[in-house]
Design a protein around this motif. Structure first.
Motif, PDB file in Angstrom:
ATOM      1  N   GLN A   1      -3.231   5.299 -12.193  1.00 59.55           N
ATOM      2  CA  GLN A   1      -2.184   6.298 -12.425  1.00 59.55           C
ATOM      3  C   GLN A   1      -1.626   6.085 -13.826  1.00 59.55           C
ATOM      4  OE1 GLN A   1      -1.203   9.083 -11.651  1.00 59.55           O
ATOM      5  NE2 GLN A   1       0.613   9.123 -10.378  1.00 59.55           N
ATOM      6  N   THR A   2      -1.375   7.194 -14.503  1.00 62.46           N
ATOM      7  CA  THR A   2      -0.896   7.134 -15.883  1.00 62.46           C
ATOM      8  C   THR A   2       0.582   7.511 -15.935  1.00 62.46           C
ATOM      9  OG1 THR A   2      -3.092   7.701 -16.667  1.00 62.46           O
ATOM     10  CG2 THR A   2      -1.295   8.097 -18.197  1.00 62.46           C
TER      11      THR A   2
ATOM     12  N   SER B   1       0.841  -1.212   0.000  1.00 61.99           N
ATOM     13  CA  SER B   1       0.000   0.000   0.000  1.00 61.99           C
ATOM     14  C   SER B   1       0.868   1.251   0.000  1.00 61.99           C
ATOM     15  CB  SER B   1      -0.914   0.007   1.218  1.00 61.99           C
ATOM     16  OG  SER B   1      -1.764  -1.129   1.179  1.00 61.99           O
ATOM     17  N   SER B   2       1.985   1.178   0.705  1.00 63.32           N
ATOM     18  CA  SER B   2       2.880   2.339   0.771  1.00 63.32           C
ATOM     19  C   SER B   2       3.505   2.632  -0.598  1.00 63.32           C
ATOM     20  CB  SER B   2       3.973   2.092   1.806  1.00 63.32           C
ATOM     21  OG  SER B   2       3.395   1.935   3.088  1.00 63.32           O
ATOM     22  N   LEU B   3       3.856   1.587  -1.343  1.00 65.22           N
ATOM     23  CA  LEU B   3       4.404   1.798  -2.693  1.00 65.22           C
ATOM     24  C   LEU B   3       3.365   2.447  -3.594  1.00 65.22           C
ATOM     25  CD1 LEU B   3       6.393  -1.534  -3.195  1.00 65.22           C
ATOM     26  CD2 LEU B   3       7.371   0.777  -3.042  1.00 65.22           C
ATOM     27  N   VAL B   4       2.116   2.007  -3.473  1.00 67.10           N
ATOM     28  CA  VAL B   4       1.056   2.589  -4.304  1.00 67.10           C
ATOM     29  C   VAL B   4       0.807   4.037  -3.902  1.00 67.10           C
ATOM     30  CG1 VAL B   4      -1.358   2.417  -5.009  1.00 67.10           C
ATOM     31  CG2 VAL B   4      -0.029   0.352  -4.680  1.00 67.10           C
ATOM     32  N   LEU B   5       0.763   4.289  -2.607  1.00 69.55           N
ATOM     33  CA  LEU B   5       0.526   5.653  -2.130  1.00 69.55           C
ATOM     34  C   LEU B   5       1.644   6.589  -2.594  1.00 69.55           C
ATOM     35  CD1 LEU B   5      -1.321   7.432  -0.279  1.00 69.55           C
ATOM     36  CD2 LEU B   5       0.269   6.887   1.588  1.00 69.55           C
ATOM     37  N   ARG B   6       2.873   6.106  -2.551  1.00 73.34           N
ATOM     38  CA  ARG B   6       4.020   6.901  -3.028  1.00 73.34           C
ATOM     39  C   ARG B   6       3.889   7.160  -4.530  1.00 73.34           C
ATOM     40  NH1 ARG B   6       7.026  10.567  -1.455  1.00 73.34           N
ATOM     41  NH2 ARG B   6       7.922   9.476   0.342  1.00 73.34           N
ATOM     42  N   PHE B   7       3.562   6.127  -5.279  1.00 65.75           N
ATOM     43  CA  PHE B   7       3.482   6.252  -6.739  1.00 65.75           C
ATOM     44  C   PHE B   7       2.313   7.134  -7.175  1.00 65.75           C
ATOM     45  CE2 PHE B   7       1.851   4.132 -10.761  1.00 65.75           C
ATOM     46  CZ  PHE B   7       2.768   4.753 -11.604  1.00 65.75           C
ATOM     47  N   VAL B   8       1.155   6.951  -6.537  1.00 61.24           N
ATOM     48  CA  VAL B   8      -0.058   7.643  -6.993  1.00 61.24           C
ATOM     49  C   VAL B   8      -0.165   9.049  -6.394  1.00 61.24           C
ATOM     50  CG1 VAL B   8      -2.599   7.536  -6.972  1.00 61.24           C
ATOM     51  CG2 VAL B   8      -1.267   5.469  -7.453  1.00 61.24           C
ATOM     52  N   LYS B   9       0.223   9.195  -5.142  1.00 60.47           N
ATOM     53  CA  LYS B   9       0.018  10.491  -4.466  1.00 60.47           C
ATOM     54  C   LYS B   9       1.301  11.166  -3.997  1.00 60.47           C
ATOM     55  CE  LYS B   9      -4.720   9.567  -3.068  1.00 60.47           C
ATOM     56  NZ  LYS B   9      -5.459   8.871  -2.003  1.00 60.47           N
ATOM     57  N   GLY B  10       2.432  10.482  -4.130  1.00 63.14           N
ATOM     58  CA  GLY B  10       3.690  11.087  -3.675  1.00 63.14           C
ATOM     59  C   GLY B  10       3.780  11.231  -2.166  1.00 63.14           C
ATOM     60  N   GLN B  11       3.049  10.380  -1.454  1.00 60.11           N
ATOM     61  CA  GLN B  11       3.020  10.483   0.009  1.00 60.11           C
ATOM     62  C   GLN B  11       3.533   9.201   0.662  1.00 60.11           C
ATOM     63  OE1 GLN B  11      -1.101  11.231   0.897  1.00 60.11           O
ATOM     64  NE2 GLN B  11      -1.086  13.244  -0.077  1.00 60.11           N
ATOM     65  N   PHE B  12       3.830   9.326   1.966  1.00 55.38           N
ATOM     66  CA  PHE B  12       4.226   8.164   2.770  1.00 55.38           C
ATOM     67  C   PHE B  12       3.655   8.332   4.170  1.00 55.38           C
ATOM     68  CE2 PHE B  12       7.100   6.146   5.873  1.00 55.38           C
ATOM     69  CZ  PHE B  12       7.000   4.834   5.431  1.00 55.38           C
TER      70      PHE B  12
END
Ligand code: GDP
Ligand code: MG
Length: 170
Positions: A46-47, A20-31
């Motif tokens: 995400q595109t 989930s953290s990898l997706v959050l980083r990739f999609v929203k730039g957050q951790f």
């Protein structure tokens, strides 16, 4: 010309590995230091643009718990790509990742682009899985391999970009 692709991508791996953290980083730039554990699965999109194509990833972030295992085929069936995540600070998480690799080899789409992500590479002092050991395993099994950190963002965009480059062009 430039191709537009839609690609279903599934994240698999042990609970707590950092899917989930990898997706959050990739999609929203957050951790988040205290990322809530996933119930069932969560969907994101995400595109990304690579040289000859624009790829819209339709991402299924699955729960790692054994009790959700029977749901996994719903997410990997028909997927163009998979990221199997382990935690470099936990040897057992690599063992779990290897089980997912076997399951995809048996049941998955044979043309699936599959990546192995050794996550939490910021925690070097707690490392249990040697980079070279995981790399050798990935090579033997035809997997793209990167060590990532959702915390520092190392190699997170890169793994999605490398997958996008390798997807079959329609
Ligand atoms: P999941 O169960 O695979 O989805 O894992 P989560 O994304 O929920 O992450 C589990 C825990 O590990 C959370 O407390 C995260 O903050 C932490 N975490 C995830 N990725 C990283 C990382 O790259 N580095 C560090 N230090 N912690 C991480
Ligand atoms: Mg999760």
């Amino acid at each position: 010309g430039n191709t537009n692709l839609n690609a279903k991508l599934v994240l698999l791996g042990d609970m707590g590995a950092g899917k989930s953290s990898l997706v959050l980083r990739f999609v929203k730039g957050q951790f988040l230091e205290f990322q809530e554990s996933t119930i069932g699965a969560a969907f994101f999109s995400q595109t990304v643009a690579v040289s000859d194509a624009t790829v819209k990833f339709e991402i299924w972030d699955t729960a790692g718990q054994e009790r959700y295992h029977s749901l996994a085929p719903m997410y990997y069936r028909g997927a163009a790509a998979a990221i199997i995540v382990y935690d470099i600070t936990r040897t057992e998480s690599l063992e779990r990742a290897k089980k997912w690799v076997l399951e995809l080899q048996k049941q998955g789409n044979p043309n699936m682009v599959t990546a192995l992500a050794g996550n939490k590479c910021d925690l070097e002092e707690k490392r249990q899985v040697a980079t070279e050991e995981a790399r050798a395993y990935a090579e033997e099994n035809g997997l793209l391999f990167l060590e990532t950190s959702a915390k520092t963002a190392i190699n997170v965009n890169d793994i999605f970009h490398e997958i996008a480059k390798r997807l079959p062009r329609a």
